[in-house]
Design a protein around this motif. Structure first.
Motif, PDB file in Angstrom:
ATOM      1  N   MET A   1       0.828  -1.196   0.000  1.00  0.00           N
ATOM      2  CA  MET A   1       0.000   0.000   0.000  1.00  0.00           C
ATOM      3  C   MET A   1       0.870   1.256   0.000  1.00  0.00           C
ATOM      4  SD  MET A   1      -3.357  -0.498  -0.044  1.00  0.00           S
ATOM      5  CE  MET A   1      -4.076   0.904   0.802  1.00  0.00           C
ATOM      6  N   GLN A   2       1.961   1.183   0.749  1.00  0.00           N
ATOM      7  CA  GLN A   2       2.870   2.317   0.805  1.00  0.00           C
ATOM      8  C   GLN A   2       3.529   2.558  -0.551  1.00  0.00           C
ATOM      9  OE1 GLN A   2       3.140   4.199   3.436  1.00  0.00           O
ATOM     10  NE2 GLN A   2       4.681   5.597   2.600  1.00  0.00           N
ATOM     11  N   ALA A   3       3.844   1.467  -1.248  1.00  0.00           N
ATOM     12  CA  ALA A   3       4.527   1.574  -2.544  1.00  0.00           C
ATOM     13  C   ALA A   3       3.643   2.234  -3.599  1.00  0.00           C
ATOM     14  CB  ALA A   3       4.972   0.193  -3.004  1.00  0.00           C
ATOM     15  N   ILE A   4       2.338   1.972  -3.540  1.00  0.00           N
ATOM     16  CA  ILE A   4       1.445   2.528  -4.568  1.00  0.00           C
ATOM     17  C   ILE A   4       0.790   3.828  -4.121  1.00  0.00           C
ATOM     18  CG2 ILE A   4       0.965   0.228  -5.503  1.00  0.00           C
ATOM     19  CD1 ILE A   4      -1.792   0.373  -4.169  1.00  0.00           C
ATOM     20  N   GLN A   5       1.201   4.350  -2.966  1.00  0.00           N
ATOM     21  CA  GLN A   5       0.606   5.584  -2.450  1.00  0.00           C
ATOM     22  C   GLN A   5       0.722   6.761  -3.422  1.00  0.00           C
ATOM     23  OE1 GLN A   5      -1.071   5.431   0.556  1.00  0.00           O
ATOM     24  NE2 GLN A   5      -1.886   7.399  -0.072  1.00  0.00           N
ATOM     25  N   PRO A   6       1.873   6.941  -4.078  1.00  0.00           N
ATOM     26  CA  PRO A   6       1.965   8.051  -5.048  1.00  0.00           C
ATOM     27  C   PRO A   6       0.930   7.944  -6.170  1.00  0.00           C
ATOM     28  CG  PRO A   6       4.149   7.236  -4.499  1.00  0.00           C
ATOM     29  CD  PRO A   6       3.179   6.273  -3.905  1.00  0.00           C
ATOM     30  N   GLU A   7       0.702   6.722  -6.676  1.00  0.00           N
ATOM     31  CA  GLU A   7      -0.299   6.534  -7.725  1.00  0.00           C
ATOM     32  C   GLU A   7      -1.702   6.801  -7.204  1.00  0.00           C
ATOM     33  OE1 GLU A   7       0.309   3.108 -10.421  1.00  0.00           O
ATOM     34  OE2 GLU A   7       2.057   2.629  -9.186  1.00  0.00           O
ATOM     35  N   MET A   8      -1.964   6.420  -5.960  1.00  0.00           N
ATOM     36  CA  MET A   8      -3.276   6.689  -5.363  1.00  0.00           C
ATOM     37  C   MET A   8      -3.500   8.189  -5.205  1.00  0.00           C
ATOM     38  SD  MET A   8      -3.493   3.658  -2.465  1.00  0.00           S
ATOM     39  CE  MET A   8      -5.063   4.277  -1.841  1.00  0.00           C
ATOM     40  N   ASN A   9      -2.445   8.899  -4.839  1.00  0.00           N
ATOM     41  CA  ASN A   9      -2.558  10.357  -4.701  1.00  0.00           C
ATOM     42  C   ASN A   9      -2.863  11.016  -6.039  1.00  0.00           C
ATOM     43  OD1 ASN A   9      -2.047  10.230  -1.942  1.00  0.00           O
ATOM     44  ND2 ASN A   9       0.161  10.524  -2.193  1.00  0.00           N
ATOM     45  N   LYS A  10      -2.255  10.484  -7.110  1.00  0.00           N
ATOM     46  CA  LYS A  10      -2.520  11.021  -8.445  1.00  0.00           C
ATOM     47  C   LYS A  10      -3.988  10.812  -8.833  1.00  0.00           C
ATOM     48  CE  LYS A  10       2.170  10.464 -10.285  1.00  0.00           C
ATOM     49  NZ  LYS A  10       3.018   9.758 -11.280  1.00  0.00           N
ATOM     50  N   LEU A  11      -4.510   9.639  -8.488  1.00  0.00           N
ATOM     51  CA  LEU A  11      -5.921   9.366  -8.782  1.00  0.00           C
ATOM     52  C   LEU A  11      -6.831  10.320  -8.015  1.00  0.00           C
ATOM     53  CD1 LEU A  11      -6.105   5.441  -8.825  1.00  0.00           C
ATOM     54  CD2 LEU A  11      -6.278   6.997 -10.772  1.00  0.00           C
ATOM     55  N   LYS A  12      -6.492  10.598  -6.760  1.00  0.00           N
ATOM     56  CA  LYS A  12      -7.303  11.505  -5.951  1.00  0.00           C
ATOM     57  C   LYS A  12      -7.274  12.925  -6.540  1.00  0.00           C
ATOM     58  CE  LYS A  12      -6.772   8.957  -1.608  1.00  0.00           C
ATOM     59  NZ  LYS A  12      -6.196   8.975  -0.234  1.00  0.00           N
ATOM     60  N   GLU A  13      -6.112  13.313  -7.061  1.00  0.00           N
ATOM     61  CA  GLU A  13      -6.029  14.632  -7.698  1.00  0.00           C
ATOM     62  C   GLU A  13      -6.819  14.669  -9.006  1.00  0.00           C
ATOM     63  OE1 GLU A  13      -1.936  15.579  -8.243  1.00  0.00           O
ATOM     64  OE2 GLU A  13      -1.482  15.606  -6.095  1.00  0.00           O
ATOM     65  N   LYS A  14      -6.754  13.554  -9.746  1.00  0.00           N
ATOM     66  CA  LYS A  14      -7.471  13.466 -11.020  1.00  0.00           C
ATOM     67  C   LYS A  14      -8.973  13.502 -10.819  1.00  0.00           C
ATOM     68  CE  LYS A  14      -7.916  10.494 -15.120  1.00  0.00           C
ATOM     69  NZ  LYS A  14      -7.458   9.226 -15.760  1.00  0.00           N
ATOM     70  N   TYR A  15      -9.434  12.816  -9.772  1.00  0.00           N
ATOM     71  CA  TYR A  15     -10.874  12.764  -9.486  1.00  0.00           C
ATOM     72  C   TYR A  15     -11.157  13.494  -8.169  1.00  0.00           C
ATOM     73  CZ  TYR A  15     -10.729   9.088 -13.032  1.00  0.00           C
ATOM     74  OH  TYR A  15     -10.540   8.383 -14.201  1.00  0.00           O
ATOM     75  N   SER A  16     -10.784  14.745  -8.112  1.00  0.00           N
ATOM     76  CA  SER A  16     -10.933  15.527  -6.881  1.00  0.00           C
ATOM     77  C   SER A  16     -12.358  16.019  -6.639  1.00  0.00           C
ATOM     78  CB  SER A  16      -9.982  16.734  -6.918  1.00  0.00           C
ATOM     79  OG  SER A  16     -10.259  17.538  -8.055  1.00  0.00           O
ATOM     80  N   SER A  17     -13.172  16.011  -7.691  1.00  0.00           N
ATOM     81  CA  SER A  17     -14.555  16.458  -7.537  1.00  0.00           C
ATOM     82  C   SER A  17     -15.323  15.518  -6.604  1.00  0.00           C
ATOM     83  CB  SER A  17     -15.248  16.518  -8.900  1.00  0.00           C
ATOM     84  OG  SER A  17     -16.603  16.894  -8.755  1.00  0.00           O
ATOM     85  N   LYS A  18     -16.236  16.060  -5.809  1.00  0.00           N
ATOM     86  CA  LYS A  18     -16.948  15.276  -4.807  1.00  0.00           C
ATOM     87  C   LYS A  18     -18.302  14.752  -5.286  1.00  0.00           C
ATOM     88  CE  LYS A  18     -13.758  15.871  -1.762  1.00  0.00           C
ATOM     89  NZ  LYS A  18     -12.892  14.714  -1.365  1.00  0.00           N
TER      90      LYS A  18
END
Length: 262
Positions: A89-106
């Motif tokens: 989970m720690q290793a893929i955290q940067p990719e997860m953060n990118k997804l959150k930025e990409k889909y930041s709308s609520k």
């Protein structure tokens, strides 16, 4: 279903199971005791501790130590999976953060896409986000079952070990303090290589304090189980995360050396 919803559901189920067993705390546990809780949790532990004590010359304290290690060995595969899952989970955290930025709308549609792509990311890297929670749900019933086995088995509760009686509180509060200290160390080692999370940093100090408070009021035998379990966890975590721990020490040394040069 979201992870936090699964955790909440699991916690409610566990609480119901514990409360259902608490009403029988004053009833001796025997092979005739009825109910799922007594039959599959409390009595097997009571029987195992008692039989192991007979093998060890009626030493119930040593028996609890041996049984604790045995139980930890049984759930070792789950613990290893938990640690590996945390690292993944720690290793893929940067990719997860990118997804959150990409889909930041609520809005609902965007959040649904975020969940779908997050799950696809988990599948791609073979990560199970719930793997880290499973050992907790396994260990808690065992802990409560130990408490019942100790309190409801006369042979265990009436024996002493080292400076304390197994069925009573530690008169010198040594075990509760050791339980708190080993809980802190175990958590600290587990956090090596992870990002500084404010919640985890807070739990690093809150959890040991909670353990000390509980251990002060619980039978010393339960504190003994917790201490041995923590020592086992510290050893297994250090063995599995050895490279990460060495790297963290190396990074700190380099940072200190750089600071001195400045």
């Amino acid at each position: 279903m979201k992870k936090k919803h699964l955790l909440l559901f699991g916690s409610v189920i566990f609480l119901i199971a514990v409360l259902s067993g608490c009403s029988e705390i004053n009833e001796p546990i025997t092979s005739d005791s009825e109910g799922i809780w007594n039959t599959y949790f409390v009595y097997p532990l009571s029987w195992l501790i008692t039989k192991m004590a007979e093998v060890l010359g009626n030493q119930f304290g040593l028996s609890i130590i041996v049984v604790t290690i045995f139980v930890r060995l049984l759930i070792l595969p789950l613990m290893i999976k938990q640690i590996k899952s945390t690292k993944a989970m720690q290793a893929i955290q940067p990719e997860m953060n990118k997804l959150k930025e990409k889909y930041s709308s609520k809005d609902a549609e965007t959040q649904q896409k975020l969940q779908q792509e997050t799950m696809a990311l988990f599948q791609q890297h073979g990560v199970n986000p719930l793997a880290g929670c499973l050992p907790i749900f396994i260990q808690m019933p065992i802990l409560i079952a130990f408490y019942h086995a100790i309190m409801r088995t006369t042979e265990i509760a009436n024996h002493s070990f080292l400076w304390f009686d197994l069925g009573d509180k530690d008169p010198w509060f040594i075990l509760p303090l050791v339980a708190g200290a080993t809980t802190y160390i175990q958590q600290k080692i587990s956090m090596v290589g992870q990002d500084n999370n404010p919640t985890m940093q807070m739990m690093l100090y809150i959890m040991p304090i909670m353990i000390i408070v509980f251990a002060i009021n619980f039978p010393a035998a339960l504190s003994l189980y917790w201490v041995i379990g923590n020592l086992f966890s510290i050893a297994q975590t250090y063995f599995i995360k050895g490279p990460d721990i060495k790297q963290a020490k190396s990074d700190k040394s380099i940072a200190r050396a750089g600071g001195k040069k400045k």
